[in-house]
Design an enzyme around this catalytic site. Structure first.
Site, PDB file in Angstrom:
ATOM      1  N   LYS A 106       5.091   3.720   8.323  1.00 18.97           N
ATOM      2  CA  LYS A 106       3.870   4.529   8.418  1.00 18.97           C
ATOM      3  C   LYS A 106       2.644   3.630   8.451  1.00 18.97           C
ATOM      4  CE  LYS A 106       3.699   8.063   5.703  1.00 18.97           C
ATOM      5  NZ  LYS A 106       3.544   8.944   4.523  1.00 18.97           N
TER       6      LYS A 106
ATOM      7  N   ASN B 241      -3.497  19.317  -1.171  1.00 21.95           N
ATOM      8  CA  ASN B 241      -4.499  18.800  -0.241  1.00 21.95           C
ATOM      9  C   ASN B 241      -4.025  18.801   1.207  1.00 21.95           C
ATOM     10  OD1 ASN B 241      -6.492  18.357  -2.096  1.00 21.95           O
ATOM     11  ND2 ASN B 241      -6.166  16.151  -2.270  1.00 21.95           N
TER      12      ASN B 241
ATOM     13  N   GLN C 177       7.137   4.179   4.023  1.00 20.41           N
ATOM     14  CA  GLN C 177       5.743   3.750   3.976  1.00 20.41           C
ATOM     15  C   GLN C 177       5.515   2.477   4.784  1.00 20.41           C
ATOM     16  OE1 GLN C 177       3.686   5.803   1.821  1.00 20.41           O
ATOM     17  NE2 GLN C 177       1.997   4.932   2.982  1.00 20.41           N
TER      18      GLN C 177
ATOM     19  N   GLY D  14      -3.037   8.103  -4.450  1.00 19.10           N
ATOM     20  CA  GLY D  14      -2.437   9.292  -5.026  1.00 19.10           C
ATOM     21  C   GLY D  14      -1.285   9.815  -4.179  1.00 19.10           C
ATOM     22  N   ASP D  15      -0.539  10.736  -4.752  1.00 19.85           N
ATOM     23  CA  ASP D  15       0.546  11.427  -4.081  1.00 19.85           C
ATOM     24  C   ASP D  15       0.757  12.720  -4.861  1.00 19.85           C
ATOM     25  OD1 ASP D  15       3.816  11.741  -3.551  1.00 19.85           O
ATOM     26  OD2 ASP D  15       2.763  10.807  -1.877  1.00 19.85           O
TER      27      ASP D  15
ATOM     28  N   LYS E 225       5.578   2.079  -2.934  1.00 20.21           N
ATOM     29  CA  LYS E 225       5.508   3.409  -3.525  1.00 20.21           C
ATOM     30  C   LYS E 225       5.729   3.279  -5.014  1.00 20.21           C
ATOM     31  CE  LYS E 225       4.662   7.575  -1.973  1.00 20.21           C
ATOM     32  NZ  LYS E 225       3.643   7.894  -0.967  1.00 20.21           N
TER      33      LYS E 225
ATOM     34  N   LYS F 193       0.853  -1.184   0.000  1.00 16.69           N
ATOM     35  CA  LYS F 193       0.000   0.000   0.000  1.00 16.69           C
ATOM     36  C   LYS F 193       0.891   1.237   0.000  1.00 16.69           C
ATOM     37  CE  LYS F 193      -4.074   1.943   0.282  1.00 16.69           C
ATOM     38  NZ  LYS F 193      -3.627   2.893  -0.748  1.00 16.69           N
TER      39      LYS F 193
ATOM     40  N   THR G 215      -5.047  13.485   5.174  1.00 16.60           N
ATOM     41  CA  THR G 215      -3.655  13.696   5.590  1.00 16.60           C
ATOM     42  C   THR G 215      -3.519  15.005   6.358  1.00 16.60           C
ATOM     43  OG1 THR G 215      -2.932  12.497   3.620  1.00 16.60           O
ATOM     44  CG2 THR G 215      -1.261  13.714   4.825  1.00 16.60           C
TER      45      THR G 215
ATOM     46  N   SER H 281      -7.225   5.585   3.505  1.00 16.17           N
ATOM     47  CA  SER H 281      -7.229   4.664   2.368  1.00 16.17           C
ATOM     48  C   SER H 281      -7.570   3.250   2.816  1.00 16.17           C
ATOM     49  CB  SER H 281      -5.864   4.670   1.673  1.00 16.17           C
ATOM     50  OG  SER H 281      -5.691   5.817   0.890  1.00 16.17           O
TER      51      SER H 281
END
Length: 445
Positions: free
Chosen positions: A114, A240, A111, A165-166, A126, A90, A209, A377
């Site tokens: 996290k 965002n 990640q 998304g990123d 990623k 993820k 976020t 997510s």
């Protein structure tokens, strides 16, 4: 540093000398984990750290698409599937000219921790491309996304790898990517999160976020009997994360006095007019410099490096990696900043982090503080599995609970390893131990 941890770090520097972003992230993480290996020799015996820092799979591929002038364009696509020890891979997709293997690996490594901290069953990954969506038409972005997904679709799925998304991948890009995936895979499963609500997305995902960042920062502030009430806040970025961090901080009584984009920053002593920033960035897709046209009391400064010299109580870096360097940290301390909380990924250099901590500034590392997006997510994945939609209030309440839990995990781990208040060490240890125990349970695989 523990001898085992140092030997693994030395090997990384020998093998990947040019991957500076990856090495920066690995150095910070491994240095923190040194304390763990002193107490858990079984991790060394099983080679846990060597396996932890090596991606399970790296996928690089060519992306060929046609621009509006009919010219063939070629970009490179990436997916680093780092760890599936606690669940399907993820992590977001980033479309930006700076994307390369080093950045993908640094983001993927972060990640893992996290995602582990959220307590949800999700692994770390990623991906992205060096494609730049800025200045491209909707049709060009659509053609690129479809070409990108033509390769990626075979490597993802609801129980395998679930991108989101990123930077450079917003609602428009997610729509094009998911539309192409469902056609190619003949599958309506939750293979991408951050989707629009009408086709399976979750409420609060856009805000997650930024909101989560404020929830985490607020927990840190409580340890010193402080809050956002009456505080002056500087936020870098205007995507965002920055926008919704502004929104939530303002609701908690703060005044956000500065924001930025990649060209420069605005300063408004009276408080940023968030509605104007939303209009510029989310509707009109314009530069933040346009803000001052309708706000004569505000000022715009070209370049972003001086934003951290603005006097503030709380700094929220939400733009990109390494934006707060040692000089910026010194300016923040000099001006009385009491809290720095990372909304972007690795926005603070290692020497700047140390300086802030040495000067008793509360510091929230990205892998903990900006986990709200991936946490939501995971909530989107749960809703998809149930074929249900949860209300905004339900999702926001769950997000707040997750962020409070993340802070507690970081705080508890920092205290357990005799580093009270060091949430960098706490986050790294708490996230790592959950993954390490899962890897031990699987044996050598």
């Amino acid at each position: 540093m523990n001898a085992y941890a140092q030997s693994v770090l030395d090997q990384l520097y020998q093998r990947f000398p040019t991957q500076k972003e990856f090495l920066q992230a690995a150095t910070e993480i491994i240095d923190s984990l040194s304390l763990v290996f002193d107490r858990h020799p079984e991790y060394e015996k099983a080679g846990i750290l060597e396996r932890f820092v090596e991606p399970e799979r790296q996928i690089n591929f060519r992306v060929t698409w046609i621009d509006d002038a009919g010219k063939v364009q070629v970009n490179t696509g990436y997916r680093v599937q780092y760890s599936s020890a606690i669940g399907p891979y993820k992590g977001g997709l980033r479309f930006h000219p700076s994307v390369n293997n080093s950045i993908m690996k640094f983001l993927g490594l972060e990640q893992i921790l996290k995602n582990s901290l959220t307590g949800m069953p999700i692994g770390g990954a990623k991906g992205g491309s060096d494609f730049d969506p800025k200045g491209k038409s909707d049709n060009e972005v659509m053609r690129f996304c479809q070409a990108f997904m033509n390769e990626l679709y075979r490597h993802i799925g609801a129980d395998t790898d679930v991108p989101a998304g990123d930077i450079g991948v917003g609602a428009r890009e997610i729509g094009y990517l998911y539309g192409c995936y469902k056609k190619l895979a003949n599958n309506n499963g939750c293979a991408i999160t951050g989707r629009g609500v009408p086709y399976g997305g979750s409420l609060v995902r856009t805000e997650a976020t930024g909101y989560g960042l404020i929830y985490f920062a607020n927990e840190m502030l409580k340890t010193r009997k402080e809050s956002f009430e009456g505080k002056r806040v500087v936020i870098s970025g205007s995507g965002n994360v920055a926008i919704y961090a502004n929104e939530k901080a303002t609701k908690l009584g703060a005044t956000v006095i500065a924001m930025s984009d990649s060209n420069g920053y605005i300063y408004d002593e009276n408080g940023i007019d968030l509605a104007a920033v939303k209009r510029l960035k989310e509707v009109e897709r314009k530069r933040i410099s346009e803000y001052v046209k309708d706000h004569p009391a505000a000022t715009y400064t070209e370049g972003c490096d001086k934003i951290w010299q603005i006097k503030c109580d709380i700094a929220l870096p939400c733009a990109t990696q390494n934006e707060i360097n040692l000089d910026s940290a010194k300016a923040l301390v000099k001006n009385g900043c009491i809290c720095v909380c990372e909304g972007a990924n690795m926005p603070t250099t290692l020497d700047a982090v140390k300086y802030l901590q040495d000067n008793k500034v509360l510091f929230g590392p990205a892998k903990a503080a900006n986990a709200g997006g991936v946490a939501t997510s995971a909530l989107e994945m749960a809703q998809s599995a149930q074929r249900m939609y949860w209300t905004f209030e339900d999702v926001d309440k769950a997000l707040e609970g997750i962020m409070k839990s993340i802070f507690k995990h970081c705080d508890d781990a920092a205290n357990e390893y005799d580093c009270p208040g060091n949430y960098v060490i706490g986050a790294n240890i708490a996230g790592f131990k959950r993954v390490a125990e899962s890897m031990l349970a699987y044996g050598i695989y």
